[in-house]
Design a protein around this motif. Structure first.
Motif, PDB file in Angstrom:
ATOM      1  N   SER A  99      -5.217  61.651  46.854  1.00  0.00           N
ATOM      2  CA  SER A  99      -5.991  60.540  47.401  1.00  0.00           C
ATOM      3  C   SER A  99      -6.390  60.827  48.841  1.00  0.00           C
ATOM      4  CB  SER A  99      -5.178  59.247  47.321  1.00  0.00           C
ATOM      5  OG  SER A  99      -3.927  59.400  47.998  1.00  0.00           O
ATOM      6  N   PHE A 100      -5.536  61.550  49.582  1.00  0.00           N
ATOM      7  CA  PHE A 100      -5.866  61.929  50.957  1.00  0.00           C
ATOM      8  C   PHE A 100      -7.151  62.765  50.983  1.00  0.00           C
ATOM      9  CE2 PHE A 100      -1.020  62.328  51.958  1.00  0.00           C
ATOM     10  CZ  PHE A 100      -0.870  60.957  51.797  1.00  0.00           C
ATOM     11  N   GLN A 101      -7.219  63.748  50.093  1.00  0.00           N
ATOM     12  CA  GLN A 101      -8.373  64.633  50.064  1.00  0.00           C
ATOM     13  C   GLN A 101      -9.637  63.904  49.624  1.00  0.00           C
ATOM     14  OE1 GLN A 101      -6.334  67.373  47.403  1.00  0.00           O
ATOM     15  NE2 GLN A 101      -6.606  69.019  48.895  1.00  0.00           N
ATOM     16  N   LEU A 102      -9.479  62.964  48.705  1.00  0.00           N
ATOM     17  CA  LEU A 102     -10.648  62.264  48.176  1.00  0.00           C
ATOM     18  C   LEU A 102     -11.244  61.282  49.174  1.00  0.00           C
ATOM     19  CD1 LEU A 102      -9.340  61.728  44.552  1.00  0.00           C
ATOM     20  CD2 LEU A 102     -11.502  62.847  45.155  1.00  0.00           C
ATOM     21  N   HIS A 103     -10.445  60.787  50.105  1.00  0.00           N
ATOM     22  CA  HIS A 103     -10.924  59.756  51.021  1.00  0.00           C
ATOM     23  C   HIS A 103     -12.163  60.204  51.787  1.00  0.00           C
ATOM     24  CE1 HIS A 103     -10.643  56.220  53.641  1.00  0.00           C
ATOM     25  NE2 HIS A 103     -10.986  57.036  54.624  1.00  0.00           N
ATOM     26  N   ALA A 161      -0.249  54.228  40.578  1.00  0.00           N
ATOM     27  CA  ALA A 161       0.899  53.387  40.912  1.00  0.00           C
ATOM     28  C   ALA A 161       1.071  53.402  42.425  1.00  0.00           C
ATOM     29  CB  ALA A 161       2.166  53.899  40.226  1.00  0.00           C
ATOM     30  N   PRO A 162       1.679  52.385  43.005  1.00  0.00           N
ATOM     31  CA  PRO A 162       1.787  52.326  44.465  1.00  0.00           C
ATOM     32  C   PRO A 162       2.420  53.574  45.057  1.00  0.00           C
ATOM     33  CG  PRO A 162       2.411  50.229  43.499  1.00  0.00           C
ATOM     34  CD  PRO A 162       2.256  51.192  42.353  1.00  0.00           C
ATOM     35  N   ASP A 163       1.707  54.185  46.006  1.00  0.00           N
ATOM     36  CA  ASP A 163       2.201  55.376  46.688  1.00  0.00           C
ATOM     37  C   ASP A 163       1.356  55.579  47.943  1.00  0.00           C
ATOM     38  OD1 ASP A 163       3.845  57.536  47.073  1.00  0.00           O
ATOM     39  OD2 ASP A 163       2.755  58.881  45.730  1.00  0.00           O
ATOM     40  N   HIS A 164       1.920  56.182  48.940  1.00  0.00           N
ATOM     41  CA  HIS A 164       1.208  56.510  50.177  1.00  0.00           C
ATOM     42  C   HIS A 164       0.528  55.283  50.794  1.00  0.00           C
ATOM     43  CE1 HIS A 164       1.958  60.678  49.261  1.00  0.00           C
ATOM     44  NE2 HIS A 164       1.268  60.608  48.138  1.00  0.00           N
ATOM     45  N   GLY A 168      -3.080  52.038  53.765  1.00  0.00           N
ATOM     46  CA  GLY A 168      -3.103  50.676  54.270  1.00  0.00           C
ATOM     47  C   GLY A 168      -2.922  49.614  53.215  1.00  0.00           C
ATOM     48  N   SER A 169      -3.288  49.900  51.962  1.00  0.00           N
ATOM     49  CA  SER A 169      -3.121  48.929  50.878  1.00  0.00           C
ATOM     50  C   SER A 169      -3.226  49.656  49.546  1.00  0.00           C
ATOM     51  CB  SER A 169      -4.190  47.834  50.942  1.00  0.00           C
ATOM     52  OG  SER A 169      -5.474  48.355  50.614  1.00  0.00           O
ATOM     53  N   PHE A 170      -2.701  49.016  48.504  1.00  0.00           N
ATOM     54  CA  PHE A 170      -2.806  49.603  47.173  1.00  0.00           C
ATOM     55  C   PHE A 170      -4.263  49.665  46.732  1.00  0.00           C
ATOM     56  CE2 PHE A 170      -2.960  48.974  42.507  1.00  0.00           C
ATOM     57  CZ  PHE A 170      -2.396  50.185  42.133  1.00  0.00           C
ATOM     58  N   GLY A 229       6.392  53.426  52.497  1.00  0.00           N
ATOM     59  CA  GLY A 229       5.902  52.061  52.375  1.00  0.00           C
ATOM     60  C   GLY A 229       6.033  51.462  50.993  1.00  0.00           C
ATOM     61  N   ALA A 230       6.628  52.187  50.057  1.00  0.00           N
ATOM     62  CA  ALA A 230       6.738  51.705  48.678  1.00  0.00           C
ATOM     63  C   ALA A 230       7.943  50.783  48.515  1.00  0.00           C
ATOM     64  CB  ALA A 230       6.862  52.886  47.722  1.00  0.00           C
TER      65      ALA A 230
END
Length: 487
Positions: free
Chosen positions: A173-177, A193-196, A201-203, A380-381
């Motif tokens: 998800s970091f790379q896709l942002h 699922a909730p991660d990072h 900043g939010s799910f 943060g999970a």
């Protein structure tokens, strides 16, 4: 934007462009080298790396360090809230991921077919396994293929190889942002699922970044029927005309899906007879070498079907799917049995770095049989859903990590009957030895046996270890020492 950069296009002319590479980890170094090879003028910023031109990021921004910069290439460890990246966005300076840069630096193959297509995979868990399976299938089909991206070789290092037919791409998800123009031949989101959440900043923001993998998909968008959010991400995506949605299920598939009939993996998404027949892709026996203590875990089958869908979208034959599965070797620290000591199985699943992965890991064991070693950097999970879903598996828990409270609180609320031992952070060099000693004590209390001690931390490792691999290796070393003592 300054001279020397074209906003979009398959090929990117960067000769003379002024590029700031933010972060000099593996992907940042690869981006820097690729840019220099193309004649860009590169500045680097990193708070820790000795070779960085700038270390004090906030001071760099405040002093006008972004003046004259055409584009910023951000390493995945840098969140959008970082002062340098936020300042670049405010000034209208494009911010790219290393993935975006790689997409723009692709080269044509010598036969005139254009750049090698990408088959892209993201998801909270299972990415590395799925991409590995996919690359194995592609090579079994005679394609010159490589796995690259989030784990392994950075994309910027492989996209300039004209001999490749196709690239199996793992994306976080970091790379896709900060990826804006990628157009995968086919793409998949395995699960969300909730991660990072500390990074995004939010799910909702995390899920949206995962969904970016589907944007501009050309042939197929593969989703998980058991995770409705992945299907919604397909619906929300702007894809190329003709791209199809392909579902993956562990049950009997409908038209437009891949699934399982008895012990056979089948395709009703790509086979020409899909409205009346399913094409056989392989059997569960082809995955037998990936079985855990109690057979082939469901998530492994799910990963195999997703990889198969992407391979079929590329044009591979069903036989290549079967042969690829047979030839695939799983990575380390993924439900690996380290030893059996005094009837207790010791299992290293250190790669289970979030709650979703840990839930899948624990599901593979019999109820009441697991002593669970868990804890680390929670990112943060929360863990209430995990404990509620898997408390029936637990015979005991050993908590490690600098801050065990998130897991300890969930266990106290939802599984107060399960004995819990906490390992004081103390000397991190001995933390796993002490965790193994506590786990052995709890495993001896399991009646009736046998027990399994499972390292599935549900958390990142960086509070006490350099990586999940080091954490797993530390666990294995402590278990092997235990085994020698038993002998």
């Amino acid at each position: 934007m300054g001279d020397g950069l074209v906003p979009f296009g398959d090929l990117q002319e960067v000769d003379g462009a002024r590029v700031l590479v933010a972060g000099l980890g593996v992907s940042g170094q690869a981006a820097r080298e690729a840019l220099l090879a193309r004649g860009a003028v590169v500045t680097t910023a990193d708070e820790h790396a000795e070779q960085a031109d700038v270390r004090d990021v906030e001071g760099f921004v405040a002093d006008g360090g972004l003046d004259g910069v055409d584009v910023v290439v951000a390493s995945p460890g840098w969140p959008p809230s970082n002062p340098l990246l936020a300042a670049a966005v405010d000034r209208g300076i494009p911010v790219w991921s290393e993935v975006e840069l790689a997409w723009r630096l692709r080269v044509d193959r010598p036969d005139g077919r254009g750049p090698a297509p990408w088959l892209a995979v993201t998801g909270t868990n299972g990415k590395t396994t799925t991409v590995g399976m996919l690359a194995s299938m592609l090579r079994a089909g005679g394609e010159r293929a490589v796995a690259a991206g989030n784990v392994g070789t950075p994309l910027a290092q492989v996209v300039t190889d004209p001999s490749l037919d196709v690239i199996a791409v793992e994306l976080s998800s970091f790379q896709l942002h900060f990826t804006h123009s990628m157009s995968a031949q086919a793409a998949a989101v395995l699960n969300v699922a909730p991660d990072h959440l500390d990074w995004h900043g939010s799910f909702e923001a995390y899920a949206a970044d995962k969904g970016r993998v589907y944007e501009r998909a050309q042939v197929a968008c593969v989703y998980n029927l058991s995770d409705p959010l992945t299907e919604q991400l397909v619906r929300d995506a702007d894809v190329e005309e003709g791209a199809r949605a392909i579902g993956v299920t562990l049950g009997t598939p409908g038209v437009g899906q891949l699934g399982v009939v008895e012990d056979v993996l089948v395709d009703r998404g790509f086979t020409p007879q899909r409205h009346t027949h399913a094409a056989e892709l392989g059997t569960l026996a082809d995955l037998a070498h990936l079985a855990g203590p109690d057979g082939v875990p469901p998530h492994v089958v799910q990963d195999a079907l997703t990889a198969a869908a992407l391979a079929l979208a590329h044009g591979c034959a069903p036989a290549a799917v079967r042969d690829g599965l047979r030839g695939f070797a799983a990575g380390e620290h993924r439900s690996a049995i380290v030893a059996e000591v005094d009837g207790v199985r010791w299992v290293d699943d250190s790669k289970a770095t979030n709650a979703h992965a840990a839930a899948a890991s624990l599901a593979a064991f019999e109820p009441g049989s697991v002593v669970w070693i868990a804890g680390g950097l929670a990112k943060g999970a929360t863990f209430d859903e995990l404990v509620l879903a898997r408390k029936d598996r637990l015979a005991g828990v050993v908590l490690i990590g600098v801050d065990p409270e998130p897991l300890a609180g969930a266990l106290a609320r939802h599984a107060p009957e399960v004995p819990v031992a906490r390992v004081d952070p103390g000397d991190t060099g001995t933390v796993m030895n002490r965790a193994v000693d506590e786990a052995r004590r709890l495993a001896a209390m399991v009646r009736p046996g046998p027990a399994s001690v499972v390292l599935a931390p549900a958390s990142a490792s960086m509070d006490q270890f350099r990586s999940y691999a080091e954490r797993g290796e530390s666990f294995a070393a402590a278990v092997r020492a235990l085994s020698r003592d038993a002998d």
